[in-house]
Design an enzyme around this catalytic site. Structure first.
Site, PDB file in Angstrom:
ATOM      1  N   ASP A  17       8.104  -8.712  -2.766  1.00 16.20           N
ATOM      2  CA  ASP A  17       6.842  -8.128  -3.231  1.00 16.20           C
ATOM      3  C   ASP A  17       6.298  -7.232  -2.112  1.00 16.20           C
ATOM      4  OD1 ASP A  17       4.446  -8.884  -5.422  1.00 16.20           O
ATOM      5  OD2 ASP A  17       3.681  -8.244  -3.461  1.00 16.20           O
TER       6      ASP A  17
ATOM      7  N   HIS B  40       0.424 -15.574  -2.771  1.00 15.57           N
ATOM      8  CA  HIS B  40      -0.761 -15.508  -1.899  1.00 15.57           C
ATOM      9  C   HIS B  40      -1.530 -16.833  -1.858  1.00 15.57           C
ATOM     10  CE1 HIS B  40      -0.300 -11.270  -1.200  1.00 15.57           C
ATOM     11  NE2 HIS B  40      -0.441 -10.958  -2.472  1.00 15.57           N
TER      12      HIS B  40
ATOM     13  N   HIS C 252       3.436  -6.869  -1.028  1.00 16.32           N
ATOM     14  CA  HIS C 252       2.431  -7.559  -0.214  1.00 16.32           C
ATOM     15  C   HIS C 252       3.071  -8.760   0.480  1.00 16.32           C
ATOM     16  CE1 HIS C 252       0.243  -5.606  -3.604  1.00 16.32           C
ATOM     17  NE2 HIS C 252      -0.536  -5.201  -2.621  1.00 16.32           N
TER      18      HIS C 252
ATOM     19  N   ASP D 271       6.119  -4.327  -6.981  1.00 14.96           N
ATOM     20  CA  ASP D 271       5.066  -3.370  -6.654  1.00 14.96           C
ATOM     21  C   ASP D 271       5.392  -2.495  -5.443  1.00 14.96           C
ATOM     22  OD1 ASP D 271       4.910  -5.697  -5.191  1.00 14.96           O
ATOM     23  OD2 ASP D 271       2.812  -6.131  -5.652  1.00 14.96           O
TER      24      ASP D 271
HETATM   25 ZN    ZN Z   1       2.178  -7.689  -4.578  1.00 10.46          ZN
END
Ligand code: ZN
Length: 316
Positions: free
Chosen positions: A164, A127, A166, A251
């Protein structure tokens, strides 16, 4: 047979995110315990920790960002840039160790000393933007490694697969105009950070070297593995990578508290095998993965074990 490298060290637990934070040191304790008790760690080759050269970090981050991380940690701040990105006094040094150790692992694979490798480091990275810490990330580890492979090691076509749950906004933005790095992401949609629509395909010279595979909440192994095998692998075959990097967050697991996908531990082995096959066919087998998210301690440890077991023996 060449060994598989593993970056794993209690020093990465010194990045203290404070009470109640999901991105906590126990994540790595849990991984270490699992890899040791299953005997998997003993089958890998330990990769020594390396502090990342600032020049390598500065290829993907503004120098001002690097100083801000350093100064905020030195000043004893508890947060940087957003309410979710916690830091402590040691975080700057640990973040440099995370990036540098991943680079060291990639170098050993590039030299042909290791077959593949996994870096169980934190803080995570995907991120982190050029000028911003966000989503528990300070420096973008995988982006630093990809740029280093490009510019210092002669790998002109680096593939980053980010599974991931996200979207890796930072990684996508850093490379979206760069045709030498192909960024492919599978992520839940809608979900934090809100980027990663299917229509985001890169821009300028990098148009077509970004691939987003958003999955609806509730998607499970079938959808996850379909994205890997039927979208990412074929697109990557056409790109023709000479090095494969994996932003390996765990995740998307059904037990994870931060998202709503239903991926099982087994699927992480299947996805790993698919990418190892791709790396074998196109990239001389070169594949290195780095830990991103994964917040249920048992699911994380089990999934990482399945991932490492598959790196050790992709054709099992
Ligand atoms: Zn994540």
């Amino acid at each position: 047979m060449k060994p598989v490298g593993l970056v794993m060290d209690p020093r990465f637990e010194q990045h203290d995110t404070g009470p109640g934070h999901p991105e906590r040191p126990e994540r790595l304790q849990s991984i270490r315990h699992e890899l040791q008790t299953t005997g998997l760690a003993g089958r890998t080759q330990a990769v020594p920790l390396t502090r990342c050269d600032e020049a390598l970090i500065a290829r993907v981050h503004d120098p001002e960002h690097i100083r801000r991380v350093e100064n905020a940690c030195a000043a004893g701040q508890h947060l940087l840039d957003s309410m979710d990105t916690a830091i402590c006094r040691d975080s700057y040094e640990i973040a440099r160790l995370a990036a540098g150790s991943l680079v060291g692992l990639c170098d050993a694979v590039a030299r042909g000393e290791l077959a593949r490798g996994f870096a169980a480091v934190r803080p995570p990275g995907h991120h982190a933007e050029r000028d911003l810490a966000m989503g528990f990330c300070l420096f973008n580890n995988v982006a630093i490694a990809a740029r280093h492979l490009n510019q210092d090691k002669g790998f002109s076509r680096v593939l980053i697969v980010d599974w991931d749950v996200h979207h890796g906004n930072g990684t996508q933005h850093i490379f979206e105009e760069d045709p030498r790095v192909f960024y492919a992401s599978i992520h839940q949609w809608p979900l934090y950070p809100g980027t990663g629509a299917q229509t985001e395909r890169g821009s300028g010279a990098g148009e077509g070297t970004t691939l987003n595979c958003p999955l609806a909440p509730g998607s499970g192994d079938a959808e996850f593995l379909r994205a890997v095998r039927e979208e990412i692998v074929p697109a990557a075959e056409s790109f023709g990578p000479d090095f494969v990097l994996v932003s390996a967050g765990f995740d998307a697991h059904r037990a994870d508290p931060l998202a709503n996908l239903e991926v099982t531990t087994e699927a992480y082995g299947d996805a790993t095998a698919a990418l190892c096959g791709l790396a074998d066919r196109r990239a001389g087998g070169r594949l290195v993965s780095v830990l991103e998210g994964g917040y249920d301690l048992d699911a994380l440890a089990g999934s990482v074990a399945r991932h490492v077991e598959t790196l050790l023996d992709p054709r099992r």
